[in-house]
Design an enzyme around this catalytic site. Sequence first.
Site, short mmCIF file in Angstrom:
data_model
loop_
_atom_site.label_atom_id
_atom_site.label_comp_id
_atom_site.label_asym_id
_atom_site.label_seq_id
_atom_site.Cartn_x
_atom_site.Cartn_y
_atom_site.Cartn_z
CD1 TRP A 52 36.78 43.21 44.92
CD2 TRP A 52 38.45 43.02 43.45
NE1 TRP A 52 36.89 41.88 44.58
CE2 TRP A 52 37.91 41.74 43.69
CE3 TRP A 52 39.51 43.14 42.56
CZ2 TRP A 52 38.40 40.59 43.05
CZ3 TRP A 52 40.01 42.01 41.93
CH2 TRP A 52 39.45 40.76 42.18
CG ASP A 102 34.92 47.68 40.73
OD1 ASP A 102 34.05 47.05 40.08
OD2 ASP A 102 35.96 47.14 41.17
CE LYS A 111 33.25 38.78 40.60
NZ LYS A 111 34.00 40.01 40.73
C1 LIG Z 1 35.45 40.36 40.73
C2 LIG Z 1 35.71 41.79 40.93
C3 LIG Z 1 36.75 42.46 40.26
C4 LIG Z 1 37.70 41.75 39.33
O1 LIG Z 1 37.20 41.74 38.07
P1 LIG Z 1 38.07 41.21 36.83
O2 LIG Z 1 37.05 41.26 35.74
O3 LIG Z 1 38.56 39.85 37.15
O4 LIG Z 1 39.18 42.16 36.61
C5 LIG Z 1 36.89 43.81 40.48
N1 LIG Z 1 36.08 44.48 41.30
C6 LIG Z 1 35.09 43.87 41.99
C7 LIG Z 1 34.21 44.67 42.89
C8 LIG Z 1 34.87 42.51 41.81
O5 LIG Z 1 33.87 41.91 42.47
#
Ligand SMILES: *Cc1c(COP(=O)(O)O)cnc(C)c1O
Length: 366
Positions: free
Chosen positions: A103, A172, A196
Amino acid sequence: MEQRVHNFNPGPATLPLPVLEEIKENFLSFRGSGMSITEISHRSREFDEVLTDAIDRTRRLLKLTDDYHVLFIQGGASMQYCMIPINLALPGKPLNYINTGTWSTKAIKEAQIQGKDVRVIATSEDRDFSYLPTDFRVDKDASYLHFTSNNTIKGTQWHHYPDGEGVPLISDMSSDFMSYPINMKPFGLIYAGAQKNIGPAGVAMVIIREDMLKRVPDTLPTMLRYTTFKDNKSLFNTPPTFTIYVIDLVLTWLEETVGGLKEIEKINKEKASLIYEVIDNSEIYRGTTEIKSRSLMNVTFRVGDEELEQRFLVETTKNGLHGLKGHKSVGGCRASLYNAVTIESVRDLARFMREFEGTARRFIQA
Ligand SMILES: *Cc1c(COP(=O)(O)O)cnc(C)c1O
């Protein structure tokens, strides 16, 4: 009720059962309106109450001071990889990134596409992102320092945030958002795809500090500006109303039933330790990350050889333990232990893992 399984999916992921039951119970007539939440205006009083409640609960759960704004933006976490650099890069000041996995790599790419001065000040790529780098220097004049708080695919998590040395941190937090209390002070912005830990897919929650909003160039397309979402309470256009409604229910559960972030952190630590204890005392399970950086949310591990691992995955599914296959890019196994995964589910998994090892040992010795 139909049997529900133990769900260890990495995302979209399991939701608290009381939340699902509440949705089911009241779906056809939201608060006695005779219409479901998906059939009413996003500008109605009913939806405004939901949105306001979700924002207020977020403020209370994270103990946000008045200078932080809570926004809902579509496009998931991935959209933020693009919005962060175009909104928050200061002219002539480099963007600092720490690369700790899939990511982070994507976030870096999006900033580079825009031709920004991107400096990756640390990376753990040399050992396949199995640890978190500790030795790095932040550029004194950096626009911000971006990192991924929990690496969903590789199974590492920052237990102490990197020191930005005064440079605003951006993180993030998609896969560990709301799983422990956060000290917001060093953060200019944090963001998380909902699917998540806080709800269904369809939106990212973005928390941005007032001073960061002053950076937003007014030459940007309206829908790409943070100020548009802040000025319109995330209602410039139609937001994903159902997703926000479920987020509000999840936050209500987290605040009122669980008792807040300190409480959920305690439970999450206990859950993770149940699985790590099995791994640490095993001859067939091997953790894939450095012990001090391993994640409380995504436990990544291997099982014996390829054949045994395949058998493990087949047997877990047969036993009602779902979603344990590792990400396709890394293979292996992964147990995602997000907030809504119950301690009972985790105990069942730990018990199964021990029994499986017992059987495998006899099988290997025979
Ligand atoms: C799942 C995830 C993403 C992707 O998220 P989207 O909403 O599908 O763009 C980005 N960063 C992390 C850390 C993730 O676990």
